[in-house]
Write a protein that holds these residues in place. Structure first.
Motif, PDB file in Angstrom:
ATOM      1  N   THR A   1       3.981  10.680  -6.599  1.00 39.37           N
ATOM      2  CA  THR A   1       4.753  11.104  -7.425  1.00 39.37           C
ATOM      3  C   THR A   1       4.274  10.979  -8.990  1.00 39.37           C
ATOM      4  N   GLY A   2       3.161  10.303  -9.215  1.00 40.00           N
ATOM      5  CA  GLY A   2       2.646  10.305 -10.465  1.00 40.00           C
ATOM      6  C   GLY A   2       3.452   9.416 -11.411  1.00 40.00           C
ATOM      7  N   GLU A   3       4.228   8.653 -11.013  1.00 36.90           N
ATOM      8  CA  GLU A   3       5.031   7.973 -12.003  1.00 36.90           C
ATOM      9  C   GLU A   3       5.799   6.790 -11.362  1.00 36.90           C
TER      10      GLU A   3
ATOM     11  N   GLU B   1       0.732  -1.246  -0.078  1.00 40.51           N
ATOM     12  CA  GLU B   1      -0.068   0.141   0.142  1.00 40.51           C
ATOM     13  C   GLU B   1       0.960   1.185  -0.021  1.00 40.51           C
ATOM     14  N   GLU B   2       1.886   1.036   0.846  1.00 39.91           N
ATOM     15  CA  GLU B   2       2.513   2.452   0.981  1.00 39.91           C
ATOM     16  C   GLU B   2       3.470   2.612  -0.473  1.00 39.91           C
ATOM     17  N   ALA B   3       3.883   1.626  -1.159  1.00 40.66           N
ATOM     18  CA  ALA B   3       4.439   1.746  -2.410  1.00 40.66           C
ATOM     19  C   ALA B   3       3.700   2.420  -3.501  1.00 40.66           C
ATOM     20  N   LEU B   4       2.269   1.892  -3.390  1.00 38.55           N
ATOM     21  CA  LEU B   4       1.212   2.205  -4.497  1.00 38.55           C
ATOM     22  C   LEU B   4       1.068   3.681  -4.040  1.00 38.55           C
ATOM     23  N   ARG B   5       0.957   4.129  -3.010  1.00 34.73           N
ATOM     24  CA  ARG B   5       0.834   5.586  -2.547  1.00 34.73           C
ATOM     25  C   ARG B   5       1.934   6.489  -2.981  1.00 34.73           C
ATOM     26  N   ILE B   6       3.151   5.963  -2.902  1.00 34.98           N
ATOM     27  CA  ILE B   6       4.400   6.833  -3.372  1.00 34.98           C
ATOM     28  C   ILE B   6       4.303   6.851  -4.821  1.00 34.98           C
TER      29      ILE B   6
ATOM     30  N   LEU C   1       9.174  11.155   1.287  1.00 33.07           N
ATOM     31  CA  LEU C   1      10.141  10.956   0.268  1.00 33.07           C
ATOM     32  C   LEU C   1      10.332  12.485  -0.407  1.00 33.07           C
ATOM     33  N   ALA C   2      11.445  12.724  -0.352  1.00 35.83           N
ATOM     34  CA  ALA C   2      11.880  14.164  -1.022  1.00 35.83           C
ATOM     35  C   ALA C   2      13.295  14.260  -1.377  1.00 35.83           C
ATOM     36  N   GLU C   3      13.421  14.721  -2.779  1.00 35.12           N
ATOM     37  CA  GLU C   3      14.965  15.032  -3.019  1.00 35.12           C
ATOM     38  C   GLU C   3      15.697  13.814  -2.869  1.00 35.12           C
TER      39      GLU C   3
END
Lengths: 319, 259
Positions: free
Chosen positions: B52-54, B43-48, B149-151
């Motif tokens: 991020t849209g990709e 679920e966390e992977a799908l949300r990321i 997740l950032a930068e």
């Protein structure tokens, strides 16, 4: 059997669980050494001697300030390889578990976890590990050395023997990838909220409550019983109840005379924090919930009906 | 952004699980399902990916062939691809042998982030991520109650015995998530239908370049000697239904002078 015990520290104290494992190691016999990793931790070494370590290795380095596992794997790997320890014991915690598993891969070595006992049988180390929600106990061992073991938290009580340890400082070398995770903020012990460790009666709630406001039902029952309210990790992480009330592997370990588990499935992380309770009453609508395997009284039903009724009956008895 | 999620299959919670007295291994013959703890990692992977849209989400599993159904469930829930490592030679693998196998399978995917669930629902093991991280020489953070997740970095709120730490690690890295991090979605009918068309690769040990002495019993350094019954807690009482449950509990506790 040269044995190394990993000692964890927190806020200037050695953690009770790892001292319990050290006590056990000393009882099993052989050469027992301990290792402390951190920054400014030299002072803790003397304490380890009192719990049975003949020698204490101190890895004191800025890379070890934060309680992160990977630099500690580097320290333990060097120590095990250079000094030839055949057994390395850990008292389970978030940190120690990650250190033990990383070390197992690094050496490589066999790791048995969640042990509730250790003994030497015919010269061989044997661990006892509950499996399948503790419905069966397995005797486990190791093929070859070194042998790594993680002991379930709260299994062995630390006992002071009064010895003195020889202290040796280690040169610390860490690998690049081990230093990549960094700690930005470190947790501090939260002091707010009632102390659940001293309560004779605990009324604990989990996800089965359905919503945070339902903790009100538990507070009323706790008040009627003169007890405290506790919570599972799931609801604490979800922000329903304060962290200070969390019971389980990453929370507090409690042993009240009476423990109510309301809407708590009873997974192993919760169990290790409350299994020493005198009498356990579980209320859960799922008849297959693991909590029923170790509850003294298991009520299969709706806690939203049963808890208010319990409160009412307890109040009636008290007046 | 490529996200690898390590999943396993465990016996259904309602199934009567047992350890085979002959092999002293878990009998995996009964009804089985995707490890519920792994559903949170997926679920966390799908949300990321959605945020991020990709990106691509790859579910990686080491299990005997019949466990393909559980991997298909991961596809039905939303994973883009599945990699199934199945080989009779893997039976009896301990932590390190399992980590070796998964390390090889995950490495092929060159993921930016590798996610795992908090524990095996069967073994109660909470050890795999750290062993995997060591073999892959990647940073690891466990017990993630939240993940940002950032930068090119992850910031993880880690829960320990003392509260919450905030830990940062650069990608690629490994994060093991708690079951409180999210509420996993269920597979939709469309997802279930679509899962059959998604890439589903099956590999054996030789495909991953694993030698016979690295895996299975030969590659394992732990063993099980014997099984025993747990110590009894004494007689327990079971009360069904809401009707007079509260009265019965109070009666029990009063008899024992607990209230």
């Amino acid at each position: 059997m040269p044995t190394l015990v990993y000692l964890e520290d927190h806020e200037g104290e050695l953690v009770k669980g790892s001292l319990g494992v050290l006590t056990k190691a000393a009882q099993l016999g052989g050469d027992v050494a301990a290792v402390v990793c951190g920054s400014g931790v030299q002072g803790l070494a003397a304490q380890a001697g009192r719990y049975g370590a003949a020698r204490v290795y101190v890895a004191d380095d800025p890379a070890l300030v934060a309680p992160l596992p990977q630099p500690r794997v580097d320290v333990l790997e060097a120590l095990v390889r250079e000094r030839g320890f055949d057994t390395v014991l850990f008292g389970a915690s978030v940190l120690a578990t990650d250190v033990a598993a990383g070390l197992a891969a690094r050496l490589p070595a066999g790791l048995n976890w969640d042990l509730v006992d250790l003994e030497v049988r015919d010269g061989k180390l044997v661990g006892r590990r509950p499996a399948l929600q503790d419905s069966v106990y397995a005797d486990v061992g190791w093929k070859g050395e070194p042998r790594l073991a993680l002991v379930r938290s709260g299994t062995f009580e630390p006992v002071e023997g009064g010895g003195e340890a020889e202290v040796e400082e280690l040169a610390v070398q860490t690998q690049d990838f081990s230093r990549q995770a960094v700690m930005l903020e470190r947790a501090h012990a939260e002091s707010e909220g009632p102390s659940i460790e001293d309560a004779d009666v605990i009324v604990a709630g989990g996800r089965g409550l359905g919503s945070p406001d339902k903790f009100g039902l538990l507070e009323e029952l706790a008040q009627a019983l003169g007890g405290a309210v506790a919570a599972t990790r799931a609801v604490v992480d979800a922000g329903w109840y304060p962290y200070a009330t969390q019971v389980g592997q990453t929370g507090k370990t409690v042993s009240p005379k009476l423990y109510f588990a309301c809407g708590i499935s009873g997974a192993i992380q919760h169990k290790v924090g409350m299994q020493a309770s005198g009498t356990i009453v579980a209320i859960n609508k799922d008849p297959n919930a693991p909590i029923f395997e170790y509850a003294d009284v298991g009520v299969v039903g709706d806690l939203h009906q049963i808890v208010p009724k319990l409160t009412e009956l307890v109040r009636e008895r008290r007046t | 952004m490529r996200l690898a999620v390590c999943v396993k299959e465990v016996p259904e919670a309602s199934a009567r699980t047992r350890i085979d007295p002959g092999t002293l291994r878990l009998d995996r013959g009964g009804a089985a399902t995707l490890n519920p703890f792994d559903a949170h990692a997926l679920e966390e992977a799908l949300r990321i990916k959605e945020r991020t849209g990709e990106g691509e989400v790859v579910a990686v599993m080491m299990a005997p062939l019949p466990a393909a159904d559980s991997l298909r469930k991961a596809l039905a829930i939303g994973a883009d691809r599945a990699v199934h490592v199945a080989d009779d030679a893997l039976a009896g693998s301990d932590l390190v042998a399992t980590a070796r196998t998964l390390a090889k399978a995950v490495e092929r995917e060159e993921p930016d982030l590798i996610l795992l669930g908090q524990q095996g629902g069967d073994s109660d093991g909470a050890v795999l991520w750290s062993a995997l991280a060591d073999l892959l020489r990647l940073p690891v953070v466990s017990q993630a109650a939240s993940l940002e997740l950032a930068e090119g970095k992850v910031a993880v709120k880690r829960q320990t015995e003392y509260g919450y730490d905030l830990i940062e690690a650069p990608l690629p890295c490994i994060v093991a998530v708690s079951d409180a991090i999210n509420e996993p979605r269920y597979p939709s009918l469309k997802g279930i239908m679509g899962a059959k068309k998604k890439p589903h690769e099956t590999l054996n040990a030789a495909d991953l370049g694993l030698g016979a002495d690295e895996i299975g019993e030969a590659g394992s350094r732990t063993e099980v000697y014997a099984l025993a019954d747990p110590p009894s807690r004494g007689d327990s009482v079971r009360i069904e239904g809401d009707g007079a449950a509260a009265e019965k509990v109070v009666e029990y506790l009063t008899e024992r002078k607990l209230i």
